[in-house]
Design a protein around this motif. Sequence first.
Motif, PDB file in Angstrom:
ATOM      1  N   GLN A  44      35.840  53.506  37.425  1.00 48.30           N
ATOM      2  CA  GLN A  44      36.484  52.287  36.860  1.00 48.30           C
ATOM      3  C   GLN A  44      36.938  51.675  38.267  1.00 48.30           C
ATOM      4  O   GLN A  44      37.275  50.325  38.295  1.00 48.30           O
ATOM      5  N   ILE A  45      37.555  52.250  38.902  1.00 53.73           N
ATOM      6  CA  ILE A  45      38.251  51.765  40.069  1.00 53.73           C
ATOM      7  C   ILE A  45      37.261  51.178  41.145  1.00 53.73           C
ATOM      8  O   ILE A  45      37.419  50.096  41.613  1.00 53.73           O
ATOM      9  N   ILE A  46      36.016  51.821  41.365  1.00 56.78           N
ATOM     10  CA  ILE A  46      34.866  51.247  41.879  1.00 56.78           C
ATOM     11  C   ILE A  46      34.431  49.809  41.369  1.00 56.78           C
ATOM     12  O   ILE A  46      34.123  48.901  42.169  1.00 56.78           O
ATOM     13  N   VAL A  47      34.300  49.962  40.218  1.00 61.54           N
ATOM     14  CA  VAL A  47      33.780  48.787  39.283  1.00 61.54           C
ATOM     15  C   VAL A  47      34.883  47.445  39.652  1.00 61.54           C
ATOM     16  O   VAL A  47      34.429  46.350  39.672  1.00 61.54           O
ATOM     17  N   LEU A  48      36.132  47.978  39.468  1.00 58.87           N
ATOM     18  CA  LEU A  48      37.090  46.998  39.653  1.00 58.87           C
ATOM     19  C   LEU A  48      37.025  46.340  41.024  1.00 58.87           C
ATOM     20  O   LEU A  48      37.262  44.957  41.221  1.00 58.87           O
ATOM     21  N   PHE A  49      36.858  46.955  42.084  1.00 58.98           N
ATOM     22  CA  PHE A  49      36.783  46.444  43.481  1.00 58.98           C
ATOM     23  C   PHE A  49      35.393  45.660  43.593  1.00 58.98           C
ATOM     24  O   PHE A  49      35.263  44.684  44.182  1.00 58.98           O
ATOM     25  N   GLY A  50      34.307  45.902  42.591  1.00 59.84           N
ATOM     26  CA  GLY A  50      33.139  45.209  42.802  1.00 59.84           C
ATOM     27  C   GLY A  50      33.567  43.791  42.193  1.00 59.84           C
ATOM     28  O   GLY A  50      33.202  42.579  42.443  1.00 59.84           O
ATOM     29  N   HIS A  51      34.412  43.835  40.854  1.00 56.17           N
ATOM     30  CA  HIS A  51      34.747  42.570  40.359  1.00 56.17           C
ATOM     31  C   HIS A  51      35.558  41.632  41.248  1.00 56.17           C
ATOM     32  O   HIS A  51      35.264  40.482  41.217  1.00 56.17           O
ATOM     33  N   PHE A  52      36.505  42.406  41.989  1.00 58.38           N
ATOM     34  CA  PHE A  52      37.232  41.494  43.023  1.00 58.38           C
ATOM     35  C   PHE A  52      36.356  40.906  44.032  1.00 58.38           C
ATOM     36  O   PHE A  52      36.580  39.701  44.472  1.00 58.38           O
ATOM     37  N   ILE A  53      35.452  41.709  44.580  1.00 61.21           N
ATOM     38  CA  ILE A  53      34.479  41.063  45.547  1.00 61.21           C
ATOM     39  C   ILE A  53      33.855  40.028  44.923  1.00 61.21           C
ATOM     40  O   ILE A  53      33.426  38.893  45.546  1.00 61.21           O
ATOM     41  N   ALA A  54      33.109  40.058  43.494  1.00 63.61           N
ATOM     42  CA  ALA A  54      32.366  39.079  42.967  1.00 63.61           C
ATOM     43  C   ALA A  54      33.180  37.785  42.983  1.00 63.61           C
ATOM     44  O   ALA A  54      32.825  36.750  43.036  1.00 63.61           O
ATOM     45  N   LEU A  55      34.441  37.977  42.607  1.00 60.58           N
ATOM     46  CA  LEU A  55      35.265  36.957  42.080  1.00 60.58           C
ATOM     47  C   LEU A  55      35.689  36.111  43.544  1.00 60.58           C
ATOM     48  O   LEU A  55      35.663  35.036  43.433  1.00 60.58           O
ATOM     49  N   ALA A  56      35.769  36.757  44.563  1.00 58.05           N
ATOM     50  CA  ALA A  56      36.232  36.312  45.927  1.00 58.05           C
ATOM     51  C   ALA A  56      34.955  35.268  46.516  1.00 58.05           C
ATOM     52  O   ALA A  56      34.909  34.518  46.664  1.00 58.05           O
ATOM     53  N   LEU A  57      33.570  35.887  46.109  1.00 56.01           N
ATOM     54  CA  LEU A  57      32.597  35.041  46.730  1.00 56.01           C
ATOM     55  C   LEU A  57      32.339  33.989  45.784  1.00 56.01           C
ATOM     56  O   LEU A  57      31.786  32.894  46.285  1.00 56.01           O
ATOM     57  N   ALA A  58      32.814  34.049  44.466  1.00 56.55           N
ATOM     58  CA  ALA A  58      32.637  32.831  43.605  1.00 56.55           C
ATOM     59  C   ALA A  58      33.618  31.881  43.918  1.00 56.55           C
ATOM     60  O   ALA A  58      33.375  30.584  43.734  1.00 56.55           O
ATOM     61  N   LEU A  59      34.796  32.260  44.332  1.00 58.66           N
ATOM     62  CA  LEU A  59      35.679  31.284  44.637  1.00 58.66           C
ATOM     63  C   LEU A  59      35.681  30.609  46.102  1.00 58.66           C
ATOM     64  O   LEU A  59      36.236  29.606  46.406  1.00 58.66           O
ATOM     65  N   VAL A  60      34.706  31.247  46.937  1.00 59.46           N
ATOM     66  CA  VAL A  60      34.674  30.559  48.290  1.00 59.46           C
ATOM     67  C   VAL A  60      34.182  29.121  48.170  1.00 59.46           C
ATOM     68  O   VAL A  60      34.540  28.180  48.959  1.00 59.46           O
ATOM     69  N   PRO A  61      33.176  28.810  47.593  1.00 63.45           N
ATOM     70  CA  PRO A  61      32.485  27.493  47.450  1.00 63.45           C
ATOM     71  C   PRO A  61      33.463  26.509  46.981  1.00 63.45           C
ATOM     72  O   PRO A  61      33.662  25.461  47.475  1.00 63.45           O
ATOM     73  N   ALA A  62      34.265  26.982  45.958  1.00 62.52           N
ATOM     74  CA  ALA A  62      35.140  26.158  45.491  1.00 62.52           C
ATOM     75  C   ALA A  62      36.306  25.815  46.360  1.00 62.52           C
ATOM     76  O   ALA A  62      36.746  24.609  46.401  1.00 62.52           O
ATOM     77  N   GLY A  63      36.832  26.814  47.139  1.00 60.95           N
ATOM     78  CA  GLY A  63      37.813  26.555  48.050  1.00 60.95           C
ATOM     79  C   GLY A  63      37.307  25.824  49.178  1.00 60.95           C
ATOM     80  O   GLY A  63      38.043  24.931  49.574  1.00 60.95           O
ATOM     81  N   LEU A  64      36.068  26.025  49.560  1.00 59.28           N
ATOM     82  CA  LEU A  64      35.688  25.001  50.810  1.00 59.28           C
ATOM     83  C   LEU A  64      35.592  23.607  50.166  1.00 59.28           C
ATOM     84  O   LEU A  64      35.971  22.896  50.979  1.00 59.28           O
TER      85      LEU A  64
END
Length: 85
Positions: free
Chosen positions: A8-28
């Motif tokens: 579950q901790i590994i899945v949590l880190f995967g979700h964090f990475i996916a969220l960060a990648l999704a926020l990059v275009p919006a942030g730019l």
Amino acid sequence: GLEVMGQQIIVLFGHFIALALALVPAGLAAAAVGFGLAWLAGPWVAPVPAAAAFAGVIAAEIAVAVWWLGGLFERLDVAKELGGA
């Protein structure tokens, strides 16, 4: 148990990475609008249009994801998966 907690901790880190990648275009997009308007009209004008640009890009990403998942669910036939007629 302990193994499931580690998974579950590994899945949590995967979700964090996916969220960060999704926020990059919006942030730019927000940064481009915000810095552009701050340069043209002043720093007091920029935050609201920058936030609107951020929200617009996030909404577009959600719309594309829903459209894509809708196509996948449309092809899924539960009756075939369960062995029914």
